[in-house]
Scaffold this motif. Sequence first.
Motif, PDB file in Angstrom:
ATOM      1  N   SER A 133    -105.616 -81.960  18.824  1.00  0.00           N
ATOM      2  CA  SER A 133    -106.502 -83.080  19.174  1.00  0.00           C
ATOM      3  C   SER A 133    -106.327 -84.249  18.212  1.00  0.00           C
ATOM      4  N   GLY A 134    -105.090 -84.537  17.866  1.00  0.00           N
ATOM      5  CA  GLY A 134    -104.795 -85.546  16.861  1.00  0.00           C
ATOM      6  C   GLY A 134    -104.914 -86.979  17.358  1.00  0.00           C
ATOM      7  N   VAL A 135    -105.207 -87.877  16.417  1.00  0.00           N
ATOM      8  CA  VAL A 135    -105.277 -89.312  16.713  1.00  0.00           C
ATOM      9  C   VAL A 135    -103.855 -89.862  16.536  1.00  0.00           C
ATOM     10  N   LEU A 136    -103.049 -89.767  17.587  1.00  0.00           N
ATOM     11  CA  LEU A 136    -101.618 -90.050  17.485  1.00  0.00           C
ATOM     12  C   LEU A 136    -101.220 -91.407  18.060  1.00  0.00           C
ATOM     13  N   ASP A 137    -102.112 -92.026  18.794  1.00  0.00           N
ATOM     14  CA  ASP A 137    -101.862 -93.374  19.325  1.00  0.00           C
ATOM     15  C   ASP A 137    -103.202 -94.098  19.366  1.00  0.00           C
ATOM     16  N   PHE A 138    -103.433 -94.951  18.385  1.00  0.00           N
ATOM     17  CA  PHE A 138    -104.726 -95.623  18.256  1.00  0.00           C
ATOM     18  C   PHE A 138    -105.135 -96.353  19.532  1.00  0.00           C
ATOM     19  N   PHE A 139    -104.165 -96.927  20.222  1.00  0.00           N
ATOM     20  CA  PHE A 139    -104.490 -97.778  21.363  1.00  0.00           C
ATOM     21  C   PHE A 139    -104.823 -96.979  22.631  1.00  0.00           C
ATOM     22  N   LYS A 140    -104.694 -95.664  22.567  1.00  0.00           N
ATOM     23  CA  LYS A 140    -105.104 -94.805  23.678  1.00  0.00           C
ATOM     24  C   LYS A 140    -106.491 -94.206  23.436  1.00  0.00           C
ATOM     25  N   CYS A 141    -107.096 -94.521  22.308  1.00  0.00           N
ATOM     26  CA  CYS A 141    -108.458 -94.054  22.030  1.00  0.00           C
ATOM     27  C   CYS A 141    -109.434 -94.940  22.791  1.00  0.00           C
ATOM     28  N   SER A 142    -110.121 -94.375  23.758  1.00  0.00           N
ATOM     29  CA  SER A 142    -110.934 -95.175  24.665  1.00  0.00           C
ATOM     30  C   SER A 142    -112.431 -95.130  24.377  1.00  0.00           C
ATOM     31  N   SER A 143    -112.904 -94.100  23.669  1.00  0.00           N
ATOM     32  CA  SER A 143    -114.342 -94.007  23.429  1.00  0.00           C
ATOM     33  C   SER A 143    -114.778 -95.040  22.392  1.00  0.00           C
ATOM     34  N   THR A 144    -116.009 -95.501  22.531  1.00  0.00           N
ATOM     35  CA  THR A 144    -116.544 -96.478  21.585  1.00  0.00           C
ATOM     36  C   THR A 144    -116.544 -95.930  20.166  1.00  0.00           C
ATOM     37  N   TYR A 145    -116.925 -94.670  20.027  1.00  0.00           N
ATOM     38  CA  TYR A 145    -117.017 -94.082  18.687  1.00  0.00           C
ATOM     39  C   TYR A 145    -115.644 -93.965  18.036  1.00  0.00           C
ATOM     40  N   SER A 184    -110.889 -82.570  28.408  1.00  0.00           N
ATOM     41  CA  SER A 184    -112.261 -83.086  28.491  1.00  0.00           C
ATOM     42  C   SER A 184    -112.719 -83.680  27.158  1.00  0.00           C
ATOM     43  N   ASP A 185    -111.770 -84.024  26.305  1.00  0.00           N
ATOM     44  CA  ASP A 185    -112.086 -84.569  24.986  1.00  0.00           C
ATOM     45  C   ASP A 185    -112.711 -85.959  25.140  1.00  0.00           C
ATOM     46  N   SER A 186    -113.987 -86.068  24.817  1.00  0.00           N
ATOM     47  CA  SER A 186    -114.695 -87.347  24.959  1.00  0.00           C
ATOM     48  C   SER A 186    -114.655 -88.186  23.687  1.00  0.00           C
ATOM     49  N   LEU A 187    -114.102 -87.638  22.610  1.00  0.00           N
ATOM     50  CA  LEU A 187    -114.001 -88.383  21.355  1.00  0.00           C
ATOM     51  C   LEU A 187    -112.607 -88.998  21.195  1.00  0.00           C
ATOM     52  N   ILE A 188    -111.596 -88.158  21.187  1.00  0.00           N
ATOM     53  CA  ILE A 188    -110.208 -88.620  21.063  1.00  0.00           C
ATOM     54  C   ILE A 188    -109.506 -88.320  22.381  1.00  0.00           C
ATOM     55  N   ASP A 189    -109.265 -89.352  23.149  1.00  0.00           N
ATOM     56  CA  ASP A 189    -108.736 -89.214  24.507  1.00  0.00           C
ATOM     57  C   ASP A 189    -107.435 -88.419  24.525  1.00  0.00           C
ATOM     58  N   VAL A 190    -107.303 -87.528  25.492  1.00  0.00           N
ATOM     59  CA  VAL A 190    -106.094 -86.713  25.634  1.00  0.00           C
ATOM     60  C   VAL A 190    -104.841 -87.577  25.739  1.00  0.00           C
ATOM     61  N   ASN A 191    -104.999 -88.815  26.198  1.00  0.00           N
ATOM     62  CA  ASN A 191    -103.846 -89.699  26.340  1.00  0.00           C
ATOM     63  C   ASN A 191    -103.215 -90.079  25.000  1.00  0.00           C
ATOM     64  N   THR A 192    -103.920 -89.866  23.898  1.00  0.00           N
ATOM     65  CA  THR A 192    -103.299 -90.118  22.594  1.00  0.00           C
ATOM     66  C   THR A 192    -102.152 -89.141  22.361  1.00  0.00           C
ATOM     67  N   SER A 193    -102.348 -87.890  22.764  1.00  0.00           N
ATOM     68  CA  SER A 193    -101.286 -86.888  22.627  1.00  0.00           C
ATOM     69  C   SER A 193    -100.208 -87.074  23.685  1.00  0.00           C
ATOM     70  N   ILE A 194    -100.628 -87.381  24.910  1.00  0.00           N
ATOM     71  CA  ILE A 194     -99.660 -87.578  25.997  1.00  0.00           C
ATOM     72  C   ILE A 194     -98.720 -88.733  25.674  1.00  0.00           C
ATOM     73  N   SER A 195     -99.274 -89.834  25.195  1.00  0.00           N
ATOM     74  CA  SER A 195     -98.477 -91.003  24.857  1.00  0.00           C
ATOM     75  C   SER A 195     -97.467 -90.686  23.757  1.00  0.00           C
ATOM     76  N   PHE A 196     -97.920 -89.969  22.736  1.00  0.00           N
ATOM     77  CA  PHE A 196     -97.059 -89.601  21.613  1.00  0.00           C
ATOM     78  C   PHE A 196     -95.904 -88.718  22.072  1.00  0.00           C
TER      79      PHE A 196
END
Length: 250
Positions: A133-145, A184-196
């Motif tokens: 559940s890594g933060v691997l692409d900042f621009f794919k993080c969609s949640s406000t938090y 279903s990750d509502s904090l760090i969007d799954v697309n951060t991993s997919i994009s990476f």
Amino acid sequence: MKYGENRKQYYKLYQPYTSLNEIKSTIFFIHGGGWWHGSPSLYSSVGKYFYKMGYTTVLAGYRLVPAYRYPTQIEDVFLALSNFIKINPNVNNIIVAGYSAGGELAAHIVFDHERQEKYGINPSILKGFISISGVLDFFKCSSTYSKILIRNYVYKGKVDKANPINLINNKEVDIPIMCIHGDSDSLIDVNTSISFIDKIQNLDENTLLKIIKKAEHEDTIELVRGEGNKYSKYILDFIKEVENLKEVER
């Protein structure tokens, strides 16, 4: 084990007894917490999990936001790894892993060659990379938090340089990589991993992406805690495959 003067600059070491013929990989694990909280002590169950499997495990701590911002956290985990290697000069097969914000820091350990040179770390001893559940692409993080966390961690003008996905280039993708994320990750969007992973697969096929259905952000860390769960097999099989590749290289 302390590697600096700040109370957060320490790592916990779990080192099982093994004969020379049974030495397994070392897991260098970086905790999560949005760069502003967390510690190796809070993730001791991760160290114990890998310890039971026979793996030496290093749980790295680092200084935290808001008192310290990027790149302090990255410099600290490099310092921790450098300290461990100096004390254990014979270590030659390290798998770098991280959870959540720790995934971002782990990516720098593996792909930031400028800092590897700065801290005297030979990249050839880094045999694999695991992001949970890594933060691997900042621009794919969609949640406000998540956007607030990133903003508190790194100044706007340095986001591109800090963003792990921007560390990837043709010369750097040469080790096995696994990304695990809950859909279903509502904090760090799954697309951060997919994009990476998508960017890596454009350059190298030696990568794995495992998406766990109905898993929230906190669920994925349970793969490497306690007795694990049915998805723990993904990580253990990956580590064994890395070790098999190491044997072939000999």
